[in-house]
Design a protein around this motif. Structure first.
Motif, PDB file in Angstrom:
ATOM      1  N   ARG A   1       0.841  -1.199   0.000  1.00 42.80           N
ATOM      2  CA  ARG A   1       0.000   0.000   0.000  1.00 42.80           C
ATOM      3  C   ARG A   1       0.879   1.252   0.000  1.00 42.80           C
ATOM      4  NH1 ARG A   1      -2.135  -1.006   4.517  1.00 42.80           N
ATOM      5  NH2 ARG A   1      -1.783   0.895   5.701  1.00 42.80           N
ATOM      6  N   GLY A   2       1.905   1.237   0.811  1.00 39.34           N
ATOM      7  CA  GLY A   2       2.791   2.386   0.893  1.00 39.34           C
ATOM      8  C   GLY A   2       3.505   2.635  -0.433  1.00 39.34           C
ATOM      9  N   LEU A   3       3.978   1.558  -1.027  1.00 38.23           N
ATOM     10  CA  LEU A   3       4.715   1.674  -2.287  1.00 38.23           C
ATOM     11  C   LEU A   3       3.818   2.286  -3.360  1.00 38.23           C
ATOM     12  CD1 LEU A   3       7.593   0.763  -3.144  1.00 38.23           C
ATOM     13  CD2 LEU A   3       6.520  -1.189  -4.234  1.00 38.23           C
ATOM     14  N   GLN A   4       2.581   1.793  -3.423  1.00 40.90           N
ATOM     15  CA  GLN A   4       1.663   2.303  -4.429  1.00 40.90           C
ATOM     16  C   GLN A   4       1.353   3.783  -4.207  1.00 40.90           C
ATOM     17  OE1 GLN A   4      -1.093  -0.911  -4.288  1.00 40.90           O
ATOM     18  NE2 GLN A   4      -0.721  -1.418  -6.429  1.00 40.90           N
ATOM     19  N   ALA A   5       1.172   4.159  -2.937  1.00 41.00           N
ATOM     20  CA  ALA A   5       0.840   5.554  -2.617  1.00 41.00           C
ATOM     21  C   ALA A   5       1.988   6.479  -3.016  1.00 41.00           C
ATOM     22  CB  ALA A   5       0.541   5.681  -1.128  1.00 41.00           C
ATOM     23  N   VAL A   6       3.205   6.067  -2.710  1.00 42.46           N
ATOM     24  CA  VAL A   6       4.365   6.910  -3.036  1.00 42.46           C
ATOM     25  C   VAL A   6       4.530   7.016  -4.557  1.00 42.46           C
ATOM     26  CG1 VAL A   6       6.876   7.030  -2.875  1.00 42.46           C
ATOM     27  CG2 VAL A   6       5.533   6.423  -0.863  1.00 42.46           C
ATOM     28  N   HIS A   7       4.344   5.893  -5.236  1.00 33.96           N
ATOM     29  CA  HIS A   7       4.454   5.871  -6.699  1.00 33.96           C
ATOM     30  C   HIS A   7       3.484   6.877  -7.324  1.00 33.96           C
ATOM     31  CE1 HIS A   7       4.295   4.001 -10.786  1.00 33.96           C
ATOM     32  NE2 HIS A   7       5.550   3.690 -10.504  1.00 33.96           N
ATOM     33  N   THR A   8       2.254   6.863  -6.836  1.00 36.26           N
ATOM     34  CA  THR A   8       1.248   7.783  -7.361  1.00 36.26           C
ATOM     35  C   THR A   8       1.596   9.230  -7.010  1.00 36.26           C
ATOM     36  OG1 THR A   8      -0.416   6.058  -7.101  1.00 36.26           O
ATOM     37  CG2 THR A   8      -1.237   8.309  -7.360  1.00 36.26           C
ATOM     38  N   ALA A   9       2.024   9.448  -5.769  1.00 36.08           N
ATOM     39  CA  ALA A   9       2.296  10.820  -5.313  1.00 36.08           C
ATOM     40  C   ALA A   9       3.387  11.494  -6.142  1.00 36.08           C
ATOM     41  CB  ALA A   9       2.693  10.806  -3.839  1.00 36.08           C
ATOM     42  N   PHE A  10       4.317  10.729  -6.672  1.00 40.27           N
ATOM     43  CA  PHE A  10       5.384  11.328  -7.476  1.00 40.27           C
ATOM     44  C   PHE A  10       5.086  11.295  -8.968  1.00 40.27           C
ATOM     45  CE2 PHE A  10       7.588  10.981  -3.493  1.00 40.27           C
ATOM     46  CZ  PHE A  10       8.309  12.177  -3.471  1.00 40.27           C
ATOM     47  N   GLY A  11       3.824  11.029  -9.302  1.00 39.90           N
ATOM     48  CA  GLY A  11       3.413  11.081 -10.708  1.00 39.90           C
ATOM     49  C   GLY A  11       4.066  10.017 -11.564  1.00 39.90           C
TER      50      GLY A  11
END
Ligand code: ASP
Ligand code: MG
Length: 423
Positions: free
Chosen positions: A398-408
């Motif tokens: 979940r964390g990995l996906q959130a960070v991936h999205t947050a950095f476009g």
């Protein structure tokens, strides 16, 4: 004509039909005018199967015999590949690592390359033949025994061979289209990175990205070998791993963040109630060094209300935990700590990008993304071009996906994974 080294991973040569397909691809490159030398891994999951077999026979197989066993996997694929190339009208000669001139130290299962004397490879190339070299193996100069470079080591064989024969490029063929901004098996919208520097790739590999062996990238940087990571299942261009200088010369605009990775192989150990006085940390880390434990992150917590004792937490790889705990217990009286605790239920999430050196706000975005995904951060460490945090293992995806999205970094389409059991 230039020299190309091509490396094919296990999932690209998993059966007879795949071996024929790879043979056609090698011959295409030769036909196009290059001198081609090939490095091949064992077919499919052969290496894992051989390890399982060994463990059924013996709970603790000697390293020398384990290496002898595992190197058999690559001997099978190299000979079959040479046969398939012969059928296409080209001469191919297979070589074990030892025959190819790959000389290592004597550490079984994790040997380091100390020399590469590619006489027979050069001779084959000179004769117009295609040399096929067995990946991840060599021979110890000292003991003359067969050694292996560690799991995934065929990448390193390939880059080392490229350096030894003065190749223009080392092509690493795998089951995905290149290096992705995250593991596409975990983050389906991961996007392909077209260019990345050796430094970033090393950080990503060390952070748990599995696409390239860490030492192969170190080798590439040391000998300035451009590495092209691409799929053997498609003709798409892959990812170029080069120096920052080469990127600049090619006019390539680098993104701020190149990727994120999660590593589930670490555990954390806490030394509880360490006397808060000079020399304590030195004593702890001396004991761990003597026990040959590789540390990753280290945190010393603020002393408790009494101000006399503190806790020291570090992470190391899971297989090292038992050894680390035992070494510390043995030195308990000398160090004077109260307790020891270990926790294997953790993950490390890392964000890598050369641009974070010059762009403010990267940490803020990173931690906000984790917070919004309700991921608790337990430890933090940074380098110039990386931020890593320890979280609960269950929160990693979940964390990995959130960070991936947050950095476009999310792509428009789902990334293609062509093959491989992911074993
Ligand atoms: N066959 C070995 C392994 O599976 C080496 C490699 O694939 O690079 O680890
Ligand atoms: Mg393999």
């Amino acid at each position: 004509v230039g020299i190309i080294v091509q490396k094919y991973g296990g999932s690209s040569v998993s059966d007879a039909v795949s071996i024929q397909r790879v043979a056609r691809r090698i011959v295409d490159a030769a036909r196009a005018g290059s001198q081609v030398a090939v490095v091949v891994s064992a077919m499919g999951d052969t290496t894992d199967e051989l390890m399982d077999l060994a463990n059924q026979v013996s709970p603790n197989p000697p390293g020398r015999e384990m290496d002898m066993l595992l190197t058999a996997g690559e001997r099978i694929s190299m000979a079959l590949l040479a046969m398939a190339i012969h059928d296409l009208g080209y001469e191919a000669r297979s070589f074990t690592g030892s025959q190819a001139g790959l000389i290592t130290d004597a550490i079984h299962g994790a040997a380091r390359i100390i020399d590469f004397t590619p006489g027979r490879i050069q001779e084959a190339l000179g004769d117009g033949a295609i040399p096929i070299v067995a990946g991840f193996q060599g021979v110890s100069r000292e003991t003359k025994d067969v050694t292996t470079l560690g799991r995934g080591g065929s990448d390193t064989t390939a880059v080392a061979l490229a350096a030894a024969v003065g190749a223009d490029v080392c092509e690493i063929f795998t089951d995905v289209d290149g290096v992705f901004s995250a593991d596409p098996r975990v983050v389906p919208r991961a996007s392909k990175v077209s260019h990345i520097t050796y430094e970033e790739m090393m950080e990503l590999a060390a952070a748990g990205a599995k696409v390239l062996h860490l030492r192969c990238v170190e080798y590439g940087r040391r000998f300035a070998i451009p590495i092209h990571v691409r799929s053997s299942f498609s003709r798409n261009p892959g990812t170029w791993v080069t120096s920052a200088k080469a990127l600049k010369e090619d006019g390539v605009e680098q993104p701020i963040i190149s990727g994120v990775a999660a590593d589930m192989n670490d555990a954390k150990v806490t030394v509880v109630g360490v006397p808060d006085k000079p020399g304590e940390a030195a004593a702890i880390f001396r004991v761990l060094a003597d026990a040959n434990v590789n540390l990753d992150m280290i945190v010393q917590n603020v002393s408790g209300p009494s101000k006399e004792r503190t806790d020291v937490t570090f992470t190391c790889s899971k297989p090292d935990v038992a050894r680390a705990m035992q070494a510390l217990l043995d030195a308990r009286d000398e160090i004077g700590f109260e307790n020891l605790a270990s926790d294997e239920d953790i993950a490390k999430i890392s964000l890598v990008g050369a641009g974070m050196r010059s762009h403010p706000g990267v940490s803020a975005t990173f931690f906000s993304a984790l917070a919004e995904a309700d991921v608790n951060v337990e430890m933090i460490s940074t380098s110039e071009i990386r931020i890593s945090v320890v979280t609960r293992a269950a929160d990693a995806k979940r964390g990995l996906q959130a960070v991936h999205t947050a950095f476009g970094l999310d792509g428009d389409d789902e990334a293609v994974v062509y093959a491989g059991s992911g074993r």
